[in-house]
Structures are given as C-alpha cells and as structure tokens.
Design a protein around this motif. Structure first.
Motif, PDB file in Angstrom:
ATOM      1  N   THR A 145      46.723 -52.565  28.369  1.00  0.00           N
ATOM      2  CA  THR A 145      48.239 -52.249  27.955  1.00  0.00           C
ATOM      3  C   THR A 145      47.966 -53.857  27.439  1.00  0.00           C
ATOM      4  O   THR A 145      48.831 -54.722  29.037  1.00  0.00           O
ATOM      5  CB  THR A 145      48.709 -51.370  27.586  1.00  0.00           C
ATOM      6  OG1 THR A 145      48.589 -49.711  27.316  1.00  0.00           O
ATOM      7  CG2 THR A 145      50.302 -51.313  27.129  1.00  0.00           C
TER       8      THR A 145
ATOM      9  N   TYR B 253      51.846 -56.018  26.924  1.00  0.00           N
ATOM     10  CA  TYR B 253      53.383 -56.246  26.529  1.00  0.00           C
ATOM     11  C   TYR B 253      53.452 -57.643  26.205  1.00  0.00           C
ATOM     12  O   TYR B 253      53.586 -58.306  26.715  1.00  0.00           O
ATOM     13  CB  TYR B 253      53.607 -54.917  27.996  1.00  0.00           C
ATOM     14  CG  TYR B 253      53.365 -54.003  28.130  1.00  0.00           C
ATOM     15  CD1 TYR B 253      54.223 -52.670  27.432  1.00  0.00           C
ATOM     16  CD2 TYR B 253      52.751 -53.902  29.383  1.00  0.00           C
ATOM     17  CE1 TYR B 253      54.366 -51.588  28.499  1.00  0.00           C
ATOM     18  CE2 TYR B 253      51.544 -53.063  29.475  1.00  0.00           C
ATOM     19  CZ  TYR B 253      52.950 -51.900  29.254  1.00  0.00           C
ATOM     20  OH  TYR B 253      53.091 -50.099  29.328  1.00  0.00           O
ATOM     21  N   ASN B 254      53.824 -57.321  25.667  1.00  0.00           N
ATOM     22  CA  ASN B 254      54.865 -58.972  24.478  1.00  0.00           C
ATOM     23  C   ASN B 254      55.992 -58.648  24.723  1.00  0.00           C
ATOM     24  O   ASN B 254      56.925 -57.662  24.062  1.00  0.00           O
ATOM     25  CB  ASN B 254      54.755 -59.005  23.122  1.00  0.00           C
ATOM     26  CG  ASN B 254      55.607 -59.991  22.826  1.00  0.00           C
ATOM     27  OD1 ASN B 254      55.865 -61.060  23.391  1.00  0.00           O
ATOM     28  ND2 ASN B 254      55.677 -59.983  21.696  1.00  0.00           N
ATOM     29  N   PRO B 255      57.715 -58.883  25.921  1.00  0.00           N
ATOM     30  CA  PRO B 255      58.487 -58.826  26.738  1.00  0.00           C
ATOM     31  C   PRO B 255      59.499 -59.656  25.378  1.00  0.00           C
ATOM     32  O   PRO B 255      60.907 -60.332  25.644  1.00  0.00           O
ATOM     33  CB  PRO B 255      58.174 -58.521  28.041  1.00  0.00           C
ATOM     34  CG  PRO B 255      57.884 -59.993  27.856  1.00  0.00           C
ATOM     35  CD  PRO B 255      56.016 -59.365  26.640  1.00  0.00           C
TER      36      PRO B 255
ATOM     37  N   ARG C  31      58.891 -57.899  21.704  1.00  0.00           N
ATOM     38  CA  ARG C  31      59.622 -56.609  22.514  1.00  0.00           C
ATOM     39  C   ARG C  31      58.718 -55.561  22.443  1.00  0.00           C
ATOM     40  O   ARG C  31      58.960 -54.024  22.085  1.00  0.00           O
ATOM     41  CB  ARG C  31      60.517 -56.412  22.543  1.00  0.00           C
ATOM     42  CG  ARG C  31      61.099 -57.621  23.220  1.00  0.00           C
ATOM     43  CD  ARG C  31      63.340 -57.303  23.248  1.00  0.00           C
ATOM     44  NE  ARG C  31      63.497 -58.509  23.094  1.00  0.00           N
ATOM     45  CZ  ARG C  31      64.178 -59.312  22.529  1.00  0.00           C
ATOM     46  NH1 ARG C  31      64.221 -59.315  21.236  1.00  0.00           N
ATOM     47  NH2 ARG C  31      64.825 -60.491  23.372  1.00  0.00           N
ATOM     48  N   SER C  32      57.532 -55.631  21.605  1.00  0.00           N
ATOM     49  CA  SER C  32      56.635 -54.165  21.612  1.00  0.00           C
ATOM     50  C   SER C  32      54.857 -54.467  22.425  1.00  0.00           C
ATOM     51  O   SER C  32      54.988 -55.026  23.584  1.00  0.00           O
ATOM     52  CB  SER C  32      55.773 -54.651  20.373  1.00  0.00           C
ATOM     53  OG  SER C  32      56.746 -54.404  19.510  1.00  0.00           O
ATOM     54  N   CYS C  33      54.411 -53.609  22.548  1.00  0.00           N
ATOM     55  CA  CYS C  33      52.946 -53.286  22.587  1.00  0.00           C
ATOM     56  C   CYS C  33      52.149 -52.800  22.600  1.00  0.00           C
ATOM     57  O   CYS C  33      51.728 -52.697  21.069  1.00  0.00           O
ATOM     58  CB  CYS C  33      53.200 -52.774  24.304  1.00  0.00           C
ATOM     59  SG  CYS C  33      53.627 -50.826  24.596  1.00  0.00           S
TER      60      CYS C  33
ATOM     61  N   LEU D  84      58.922 -50.374  33.071  1.00  0.00           N
ATOM     62  CA  LEU D  84      58.734 -50.187  31.329  1.00  0.00           C
ATOM     63  C   LEU D  84      60.039 -51.140  30.997  1.00  0.00           C
ATOM     64  O   LEU D  84      60.138 -51.618  30.207  1.00  0.00           O
ATOM     65  CB  LEU D  84      58.074 -48.923  31.208  1.00  0.00           C
ATOM     66  CG  LEU D  84      57.863 -49.546  30.057  1.00  0.00           C
ATOM     67  CD1 LEU D  84      56.682 -50.676  29.276  1.00  0.00           C
ATOM     68  CD2 LEU D  84      56.827 -47.925  28.991  1.00  0.00           C
TER      69      LEU D  84
ATOM     70  N   LEU E  37      60.773 -54.279  31.735  1.00  0.00           N
ATOM     71  CA  LEU E  37      59.771 -55.464  30.495  1.00  0.00           C
ATOM     72  C   LEU E  37      60.198 -55.929  29.507  1.00  0.00           C
ATOM     73  O   LEU E  37      59.835 -57.023  28.436  1.00  0.00           O
ATOM     74  CB  LEU E  37      58.482 -54.770  30.475  1.00  0.00           C
ATOM     75  CG  LEU E  37      57.264 -55.099  32.108  1.00  0.00           C
ATOM     76  CD1 LEU E  37      56.453 -54.504  31.877  1.00  0.00           C
ATOM     77  CD2 LEU E  37      57.653 -56.065  32.311  1.00  0.00           C
ATOM     78  N   MET E  38      60.614 -54.874  29.054  1.00  0.00           N
ATOM     79  CA  MET E  38      61.224 -54.508  26.851  1.00  0.00           C
ATOM     80  C   MET E  38      62.640 -55.519  26.839  1.00  0.00           C
ATOM     81  O   MET E  38      63.127 -55.893  25.859  1.00  0.00           O
ATOM     82  CB  MET E  38      61.440 -53.374  26.822  1.00  0.00           C
ATOM     83  CG  MET E  38      59.679 -52.354  27.061  1.00  0.00           C
ATOM     84  SD  MET E  38      58.910 -53.183  25.314  1.00  0.00           S
ATOM     85  CE  MET E  38      57.232 -52.741  26.068  1.00  0.00           C
TER      86      MET E  38
ATOM     87  N   ALA F 122      56.174 -55.983  36.442  1.00  0.00           N
ATOM     88  CA  ALA F 122      54.965 -56.241  36.113  1.00  0.00           C
ATOM     89  C   ALA F 122      53.680 -55.831  37.195  1.00  0.00           C
ATOM     90  O   ALA F 122      52.414 -55.258  37.076  1.00  0.00           O
ATOM     91  CB  ALA F 122      54.677 -57.644  35.232  1.00  0.00           C
TER      92      ALA F 122
END
Length: 237
Positions: free
Chosen positions: A66, A68-70, A99-101, A195, A198-199, A225
C-alpha cells in the motif's frame, strides 16, 4: 544502498495494469524522476516494510503493498526490482491523488526449491510537486508455510542481515491459542490513529477543511508510518 549499481534495477513486469506505459523510457532510477526536482528528498510511505512468500502456502504467493500519498499534490510512481523475471506486479506504474492511497499487488512467479532463501529488493520511485523520492523493501521466498518456525529460523541465519521483524508482544496469544481480543482491538485503534495522521495536511500546507492546529510535521508522519508498518507485520503474522 545508494552505491547500488543502477543497472541492476529493472522495471517489474506489469500484469493487468490499466495505466499507460512508455516501454522506450530509460530504466535508470535517476531517469524515472525526471527534471522536476532532486531525488530522495521526498519521504515515501510504503507498507508493509518487507514481503515474505512461502512456497507451500499458495495464499502467500500474492502480497499487497500500500502506497500512501499524504501530500497536497498528486504523485506519480514506478516500481523497480532487482529480479523482475521472478515477479509480476499489478499497476507497477501510475499515479495516486493527493491524500489518497493505492494498492500494488506483487505475485511471486517461481516458488520452486531453487529459490528458497532468495532475497530480492523492490524500489518504488515517486515524483510530484517538483520533488522526488524512493523507498526500498526486501522480498524473500521461504520453504514450507507461514508459521513454520524451524525452517524460518534456519533460513534467516543463512540470509544476509536485514531488519528484524518485531516479535508478537507477550500476552498477544492467550492460553487457549486464541487472540487476546482487547489487545487486538488496541492495535486496530492505534493503526486507525496512525492512518488518520498520515492523511492530515502538513504544517506548511493550506487547507479549508482541516484547522491549522491539526496540521502535522513530516517527522510526525514518519513516526506514524513506522508504527503502522510494525503493526502491519503483526497482523500479517
């Protein structure tokens, strides 16, 4: 790792991807980032921190990473590997919105005994917002099934040094062999909190939805993370 011979990093086989690919693009990791910014100055959030495959357990031949793009801007990514002939990767390159993964599925293609104990490396190259970064993880094939401690111990001794996987905390399993429900629930809550962190937007980013007091730093995201990666390994075991 930065002294790694660049020629050993090759694109993974992209199976079933709906994203476009430029087959004539250079295979060097430096070329993948392009002129938008310097390399390796953008923290990359990729979990779990390693991939373990077991030859006699078919469900383990498929693992999910996975990404993640925070950040407040979209990121493009490309997956490289030191042994691309042994793996296929679904959506090995593409983009992820702010802000998605996105889930990246990795399948091992040759679990025969000649590859037992073999350890390969994956590298995820990302770029966006005028910056670039990368993250490397190990992949290992073991004989037998997951939870076979005797073969796992033998192969770990024979393998080259790597990060140790955190052992399950004492009391995680009760005397009846079932999971301690309250401790498991605590792990789930901590995972959700990490999580959520991270967002959240960074302190130097503007947001109309999140109050400024709730903005976080890059270091706080790195800590969350890291904790989330450890808990992921606990859940997988």
């Amino acid at each position: 790792m930065k002294n790694q011979d660049q020629s050993s990093w090759v694109r993974t086989q992209d199976k079933g991807s709906t994203r476009s690919r430029d087959r004539d693009a250079p295979k060097s990791p430096a070329a993948l980032v392009g002129p938008t910014g310097p390399r390796d100055n953008l923290p990359v959030f990729l979990f779990p921190t390693e991939l373990l495959f077991f030859s006699q357990q078919s469900s383990s031949h498929r693992r999910v990473l996975t990404f993640y793009n925070p950040y407040s801007f979209p990121l493009r990514f490309k997956m490289l590997c030191t042994a691309p002939s042994l793996y296929t990767v679904v959506d090995a390159e593409g983009s992820v919105r702010a802000r998605s993964c996105v889930d990246i599925v990795v399948r091992h293609q040759d679990v025969s005994s000649r590859n037992w104990g073999r350890r390969d490396r994956f590298r995820l190259e990302v770029w966006g917002g005028g910056q670039g970064g990368s993250r490397e993880i190990w992949a290992e094939l073991r004989g037998g099934q997951e939870g076979d401690r005797s073969q796992g111990t033998h192969q770990r001794r024979a393998a080259s040094p790597r990060r140790s996987v955190p052992a399950l905390p004492e009391g995680y399993w009760n005397h009846d062999g079932g999971r301690n429900a309250s401790l498991f629930a605590l792990y789930v809550v901590i995972s959700l909190v990490c999580l959520a962190f991270l967002m959240l937007p960074l302190h130097n980013e503007s947001s109309t939805l999140v109050p400024t007091v709730m903005h976080v730093t890059v270091m706080q995201k790195l800590v969350c993370a890291y904790v989330l990666g450890l808990l992921t390994m606990v859940f997988l075991r």
